[in-house]
Scaffold this active site. Structure first.
Site, short mmCIF file in Angstrom:
data_model
loop_
_atom_site.label_atom_id
_atom_site.label_comp_id
_atom_site.label_asym_id
_atom_site.label_seq_id
_atom_site.Cartn_x
_atom_site.Cartn_y
_atom_site.Cartn_z
N ASN A 1 1.00 -1.32 -0.01
CA ASN A 1 0.03 0.05 0.03
C ASN A 1 0.86 1.21 -0.05
O ASN A 1 0.53 2.23 -0.53
CB ASN A 1 -0.86 -0.09 1.24
N SER B 1 -3.80 3.01 -8.45
CA SER B 1 -4.55 4.46 -8.49
C SER B 1 -5.28 4.47 -9.96
O SER B 1 -4.90 4.00 -10.93
CB SER B 1 -3.70 5.59 -8.57
N TYR C 1 4.08 9.51 -11.03
CA TYR C 1 2.92 8.83 -10.02
C TYR C 1 2.19 7.91 -11.01
O TYR C 1 1.99 6.78 -10.75
CB TYR C 1 2.07 9.82 -9.37
N ALA D 1 3.10 6.72 -13.87
CA ALA D 1 3.92 5.55 -14.47
C ALA D 1 4.26 4.67 -13.33
O ALA D 1 4.12 3.33 -13.63
CB ALA D 1 5.32 6.13 -14.93
N LYS E 1 2.36 3.91 -10.96
CA LYS E 1 1.02 2.95 -10.77
C LYS E 1 0.43 1.90 -11.79
O LYS E 1 -0.07 1.14 -11.72
CB LYS E 1 -0.33 3.79 -10.51
P1 NAI Z 1 -0.33 8.59 3.02
O1 NAI Z 1 0.49 9.52 2.51
O2 NAI Z 1 -1.64 9.12 3.96
O3 NAI Z 1 0.05 7.20 3.65
C1 NAI Z 1 1.11 6.61 3.02
C2 NAI Z 1 2.14 5.75 3.99
O4 NAI Z 1 3.07 5.33 3.29
C3 NAI Z 1 2.49 6.97 5.25
O5 NAI Z 1 2.34 6.37 6.56
C4 NAI Z 1 4.20 6.98 4.91
O6 NAI Z 1 4.96 7.16 5.97
C5 NAI Z 1 4.41 5.60 4.07
N1 NAI Z 1 5.55 5.55 3.39
C6 NAI Z 1 6.01 6.63 2.43
N2 NAI Z 1 6.97 6.31 1.90
C7 NAI Z 1 7.48 5.14 2.56
C8 NAI Z 1 8.60 4.24 2.35
N3 NAI Z 1 9.62 4.57 1.49
N4 NAI Z 1 8.75 3.11 3.21
C9 NAI Z 1 7.71 2.72 4.00
N5 NAI Z 1 6.54 3.51 4.00
C10 NAI Z 1 6.46 4.66 3.35
O7 NAI Z 1 -1.20 7.89 1.59
P2 NAI Z 1 -2.56 7.30 1.30
O8 NAI Z 1 -3.58 8.28 0.81
O9 NAI Z 1 -3.19 6.39 2.51
O10 NAI Z 1 -2.37 6.39 0.35
C11 NAI Z 1 -1.93 5.02 0.24
C12 NAI Z 1 -1.67 4.37 -1.06
O11 NAI Z 1 -3.05 4.56 -1.76
C13 NAI Z 1 -0.64 4.83 -1.84
O12 NAI Z 1 0.03 3.79 -2.52
C14 NAI Z 1 -1.30 5.91 -2.84
O13 NAI Z 1 -0.67 6.26 -3.83
C15 NAI Z 1 -2.72 5.10 -3.14
N6 NAI Z 1 -3.91 6.35 -3.48
C16 NAI Z 1 -4.23 7.07 -2.75
C17 NAI Z 1 -5.10 7.85 -3.27
C18 NAI Z 1 -5.73 8.87 -2.60
O14 NAI Z 1 -6.71 9.53 -2.69
N7 NAI Z 1 -5.34 9.14 -1.06
C19 NAI Z 1 -5.85 7.76 -4.55
C20 NAI Z 1 -5.24 6.60 -5.29
C21 NAI Z 1 -4.14 5.91 -4.75
#
Ligand code: NAI
Length: 245
Positions: A88, A140, A153, A155, A157
């Site tokens: 995730n 995504s 991003y 690319a 996903k």
């Molecule tokens: P968020 O920013 O709220 O949480 C992401 C988490 O990943 C954070 O706890 C962060 O510390 C952790 N993280 C970041 N880099 C890391 C690394 N190098 N190693 C380990 N952990 C790491 O993001 P959110 O919104 O919860 O997104 C979760 C997933 O869903 C992501 O893959 C995001 O791309 C995807 N997504 C989110 C959308 C949205 O609208 N929020 C829409 C489409 C996809």
């Protein structure tokens, strides 16, 4: 309004990016359904909260391939099995491509795609030996369409979607299912500071005239990990309120 109910009693799950947003909700729901959840994050919570019962935290940067291998080996040796992986963790560094520097590009590809690959590869070894397992990767809708400012991003996903299909093909014969979810815009720390115009545009794109919460993604993850989805693999499920329609 009801939410899905599944039983993962005694099953071992790894959730990356589990400390915030969507990952936090997935970890919490899996733990509430009885799973022994291993939450992996570069910034794990400093203190345990009541909702973290059933979650063991690990601080790990997914960009470190050796550390990912070691962590998976440790979780396997302590528990004896790893049943589920939710890839995730993700970041965004949005910029028009002619302004996107090397770091913007590499950081997003390294975390979103390469980090997910390190984790999938490590867990695949354990699951192949066991002859079972299920994996969900969070992609995504912007990996399925063009999005201004998201060359890196999108690319990454799109890469996750391709990785999902290849992994399903390679691991299916050993009883391992691999699927992806493509969220539309979801309320999380990643999106909370977006300009109001971007949020309004996303809402206007949906059929349901709303942005979803992390719960809608967590429900779909639990379904795809569960035996209810036992004949589903190699697919992507958009959970976007109809943004892609
Ligand atoms: P968020 O920013 O709220 O949480 C992401 C988490 O990943 C954070 O706890 C962060 O510390 C952790 N993280 C970041 N880099 C890391 C690394 N190098 N190693 C380990 N952990 C790491 O993001 P959110 O919104 O919860 O997104 C979760 C997933 O869903 C992501 O893959 C995001 O791309 C995807 N997504 C989110 C959308 C949205 O609208 N929020 C829409 C489409 C996809």
């Amino acid at each position: 309004m009801g939410t899905a109910s599944f039983c993962f009693s005694g099953e071992v799950a790894i959730v990356t990016g589990a400390a915030a947003g969507i990952g936090r909700e997935i970890a919490r729901r899996l733990a509430a359904a009885g799973a022994l959840v291993h939450g992996v994050d570069v910034n794990p919570p400093a203190a345990l909260r009541a909702e973290d019962v059933g979650i063991t935290w690990y601080q790990l940067d997914l960009r470190e391939s050796g550390a990912v291998e070691e962590l998976v080996a440790e979780i396997h040796s302590v528990n004896g099995h790893i049943d589920h992986l939710v890839n995730n963790a993700g970041i965004a560094r949005d910029r028009a491509l002619w302004k996107m520097d090397d770091c913007d590009w590499s950081a997003v590809l390294d975390v979103n795609l390469t980090g997910a690959f390190w984790m999938l590869r490590a867990v695949a070894g354990v699951m192949r030996a066991a002859g079972k397992g299920s994996v969900v990767q969070i992609a995504s809708i912007n990996g399925m369409r063009a999005k201004f400012g998201q060359a890196n991003y999108s690319a990454s996903k799109a890469g996750i979607l391709s990785l999902t299909r290849t992994a399903a093909r390679e691991l299916g014969p050993r009883g391992i299912r691999v699927n992806a979810i493509a969220p539309g815009m979801i309320e999380t720390p990643m999106t909370k500071d977006l300009p109001p115009a971007i949020r309004e545009r996303a809402i206007a794109e949906t059929c349901l005239a709303r942005i979803g919460g992390a719960d809608v993604i967590a429900d779909t993850v639990l379904f795809l990990l569960s035996d209810a989805a036992r004949h589903i693999t190699g697919t992507v499920v958009p959970v976007d309120g109809g943004q892609l329609v």
